[in-house]
Write a protein that holds these residues in place. Structure first.
Motif, short mmCIF file in Angstrom:
data_model
loop_
_atom_site.label_atom_id
_atom_site.label_comp_id
_atom_site.label_asym_id
_atom_site.label_seq_id
_atom_site.Cartn_x
_atom_site.Cartn_y
_atom_site.Cartn_z
N SER A 71 -42.57 -59.50 41.33
CA SER A 71 -43.74 -60.14 40.77
C SER A 71 -43.80 -61.57 41.26
N HIS A 72 -44.65 -61.83 42.25
CA HIS A 72 -44.77 -63.17 42.80
C HIS A 72 -45.39 -64.11 41.79
N LEU A 73 -46.17 -63.54 40.88
CA LEU A 73 -46.77 -64.40 39.88
C LEU A 73 -45.70 -65.03 39.01
N SER A 74 -44.72 -64.23 38.57
CA SER A 74 -43.67 -64.79 37.72
C SER A 74 -42.71 -65.64 38.54
N ALA A 75 -42.59 -65.35 39.84
CA ALA A 75 -41.69 -66.15 40.66
C ALA A 75 -42.27 -67.52 40.95
N ASP A 76 -43.58 -67.55 41.22
CA ASP A 76 -44.22 -68.82 41.55
C ASP A 76 -44.59 -69.62 40.32
N HIS A 77 -44.81 -68.92 39.20
CA HIS A 77 -45.25 -69.58 37.99
C HIS A 77 -44.36 -69.13 36.84
N PRO A 78 -43.12 -69.58 36.76
CA PRO A 78 -42.23 -69.12 35.71
C PRO A 78 -42.76 -69.46 34.35
N ALA A 79 -42.76 -68.47 33.44
CA ALA A 79 -43.26 -68.69 32.10
C ALA A 79 -42.19 -69.34 31.24
N ALA A 80 -42.61 -70.25 30.37
CA ALA A 80 -41.68 -70.86 29.43
C ALA A 80 -41.22 -69.82 28.43
N GLN A 81 -39.99 -69.93 27.99
CA GLN A 81 -39.44 -68.97 27.03
C GLN A 81 -39.63 -69.51 25.62
N PRO A 82 -40.58 -68.98 24.84
CA PRO A 82 -40.81 -69.49 23.51
C PRO A 82 -39.70 -69.11 22.56
N SER A 83 -39.64 -69.79 21.46
CA SER A 83 -38.63 -69.50 20.45
C SER A 83 -39.25 -69.66 19.09
N GLY A 84 -38.56 -69.17 18.04
CA GLY A 84 -39.03 -69.34 16.68
C GLY A 84 -40.39 -68.70 16.50
N ARG A 85 -41.31 -69.42 15.84
CA ARG A 85 -42.64 -68.89 15.57
C ARG A 85 -43.41 -68.61 16.84
N GLY A 86 -43.00 -69.22 17.97
CA GLY A 86 -43.70 -69.00 19.23
C GLY A 86 -43.19 -67.79 19.98
N SER A 87 -42.23 -67.06 19.47
CA SER A 87 -41.70 -65.90 20.18
C SER A 87 -42.74 -64.79 20.24
N VAL A 88 -42.56 -63.88 21.20
CA VAL A 88 -43.49 -62.77 21.33
C VAL A 88 -43.51 -61.93 20.07
N GLU A 89 -42.34 -61.74 19.45
CA GLU A 89 -42.28 -60.94 18.23
C GLU A 89 -43.11 -61.59 17.12
N ALA A 90 -43.02 -62.93 17.03
CA ALA A 90 -43.81 -63.64 16.01
C ALA A 90 -45.30 -63.52 16.30
N LEU A 91 -45.68 -63.58 17.58
CA LEU A 91 -47.08 -63.42 17.94
C LEU A 91 -47.59 -62.04 17.59
N ALA A 100 -46.93 -56.27 22.96
CA ALA A 100 -45.83 -55.31 22.95
C ALA A 100 -45.36 -54.99 24.36
N GLN A 101 -46.31 -54.94 25.31
CA GLN A 101 -45.93 -54.70 26.70
C GLN A 101 -45.09 -55.86 27.23
N LEU A 102 -45.46 -57.08 26.86
CA LEU A 102 -44.64 -58.24 27.25
C LEU A 102 -43.22 -58.11 26.70
N ARG A 103 -43.12 -57.65 25.47
CA ARG A 103 -41.81 -57.54 24.84
C ARG A 103 -40.99 -56.39 25.41
N ASP A 104 -41.65 -55.25 25.64
CA ASP A 104 -40.90 -54.03 25.99
C ASP A 104 -40.85 -53.75 27.48
N GLY A 105 -41.72 -54.38 28.28
CA GLY A 105 -41.76 -54.07 29.70
C GLY A 105 -42.59 -52.84 29.97
N PRO A 106 -42.70 -52.42 31.26
CA PRO A 106 -43.53 -51.27 31.63
C PRO A 106 -43.13 -50.01 30.89
N THR A 107 -44.12 -49.29 30.40
CA THR A 107 -43.93 -48.03 29.69
C THR A 107 -45.01 -47.06 30.13
#
Length: 447
Positions: free
Chosen positions: A3-23, A72-79
């Protein structure tokens, strides 16, 4: 594939209320709240307002469900496949190598395009074969801009699956550069937005039905104001009018069909953006009673929007539009009126050929033209807050235009452009129209 998108534009890793699970939790709570409000509203499905409310609630719930799915796709990956009826299918990705002419597709993309995952991915040159002919120039322009000028891709087009079904996909992409800075490949993500667009159309159509067919007037009001005559034009499903208005303007427009035994013609109206906040407003007609009543006007409106986007102003539009239509099977536009409005200075400029000049209403009076006519039917004037501009096609008999001017006290006293349209539609009945007509109302609002 990488994924060149993630390689060129690394996403910040949220924590706490900003986590994917919280979202995900927040999205599900909001979905539950919206569903509860929808149930409590008890929207009446039998009247236009109720249908519009129900459609809007349904669209919001569909979008929240798909937001939940994407998170959920962000959290679990391709399904595997997404749920049935999803408005936004799972995102598919592709990379086209320009050096080897090879392609890599994700499993989701094969599914979106309806192709066998065991088949060979189509090269970038072959990919347009999935796209209807009329949409290919749009795709070609996006890909060319990406590969030649390095512009990101962000646009929609249709694809035809092997089973013949047509879907709308939204594509986002970017070039991938090699060590020398040259474009080595193109990376893109695609998602199927067909159901989303269909749901949005349902909202638009029920909203427009409510606008054009509201509840009956109060008993104390004149029955003639009952707004049953202004209907949606035949081309309405192809190109939509900005009913929410434009900067500095409250807008409304309607199609007034003439009696069944009168000649038919392709009448149209539109409002769209010029440079900055300027708005182009126009009406006109095509003298082609045997042509498709939807396709012809839609083509004219599309050409006008393209010219407006290119920066062509009202004074030059009649000539430029005529040149654009010479390469088509359409006849020349008849009775075109083209107005440009700048909200910052409240300046109105307009041009017309053989069409009726705009009507300007102010302080209870109406005038047959907005300003003093210049050469070649061009003019300009400065408007004031509360002024009312009315454009109409040439289908009105002279008595119909005089009737509009006589309505000046009622029109300038109306509270909205939509109310003005209702009055006009009720008062300009079939005896005052020799053929189909369109009316566009623009009310100048305070800045």
């Amino acid at each position: 594939m990488s994924s060149h998108l993630s390689a060129d534009h690394p996403a910040a890793q949220p924590s706490g209320r900003g986590s994917v699970e919280a979202l995900i939790s927040q999205a599900r709570r909001l979905k539950g709240d919206v569903d509860a409000v929808r149930r409590d509203s008890q929207a009446d499905r039998t009247d236009p307002r109720g249908r519009w409310q129900r459609a809007l609630y349904d669209l919001a719930l569909h979008q929240l469900s798909d937001l939940d799915e994407h998170l959920a796709q962000l959290r679990d990956g391709p399904t595997p496949a997404p749920r049935a009826g999803s408005l936004l299918s799972r995102v598919g990705s592709a990379e086209w190598n320009l050096l080897t002419d090879e392609a890599e597709w994700s499993g989701e993309l094969f599914q979106i395009l309806g192709r066998d995952p065991a088949s060979v991915p189509l090269s970038l040159d072959e990919f347009p074969s999935l796209v209807p002919t009329e949409d290919r120039p749009k795709l070609t322009a996006m890909v060319t801009d990406c590969l030649v000028d390095g512009r990101p891709i962000d646009g929609e087009f249709r694809i035809v699956r092997p089973d013949g079904t047509v879907r709308t996909v939204h594509m986002m992409g970017e070039p991938v550069l090699d060590a020398d800075g040259s474009t080595a490949s193109m990376w893109a993500v695609l998602r199927d937005v067909s159901e989303l667009r269909r749901s949005q159309r349902a909202v638009d159509e029920t909203r427009d039905s409510f606008r054009h067919h509201p509840l009956p007037a109060d008993a104390g009001q004149r029955a003639a104001v009952e707004p049953r005559e202004a209907v949606l034009p035949p081309w309405h499903g192809l190109l939509r009018f900005p009913h929410q208005g434009r900067p500095g303007l409250d807008l409304a427009a309607g199609y007034l069909p003439a009696a069944a035994d009168t000649p038919r013609c392709g009448v149209w109206y539109d409002a769209c953006s010029l440079a900055g906040d300027e708005t182009l407003m126009c009406v006109g007609e095509l003298p082609c009673p045997d042509a498709d009543p939807a396709q012809g006007p839609a083509m004219v409106i599309g050409a006008l929007r393209g010219l407006a986007t290119a920066g062509i102003g009202p004074a030059d539009l009649p000539d430029r539009l005529a040149r654009s239509l010479r390469s088509t099977a359409l006849p020349p536009v008849r009775g075109g009126v083209y107005c440009g409005y700048r909200p910052g200075t409240r300046t109105l400029t307009w041009a017309h050929g053989d069409g009726p000049a705009p009507l300007l209403f102010r302080d209870g009076t109406g005038h047959g033209q907005a300003g003093q006519a210049g050469q070649a039917g061009q003019a300009g004037t400065t408007l004031e807050a509360g002024d009312l501009l009315l454009l109409h096609t040439g289908g009105l008999v002279p008595a119909g235009r005089q009737r509009l001017l006589a309505l000046a006290p009622r029109l300038t006293g109306a509270r909205s452009a939509q109310e003005v349209l209702r009055i006009v539609a009720a008062e300009i009945g079939e005896p005052l129209r020799r053929e189909d007509a369109c009316v566009l109302v623009a009310r100048v609002t305070p800045q």
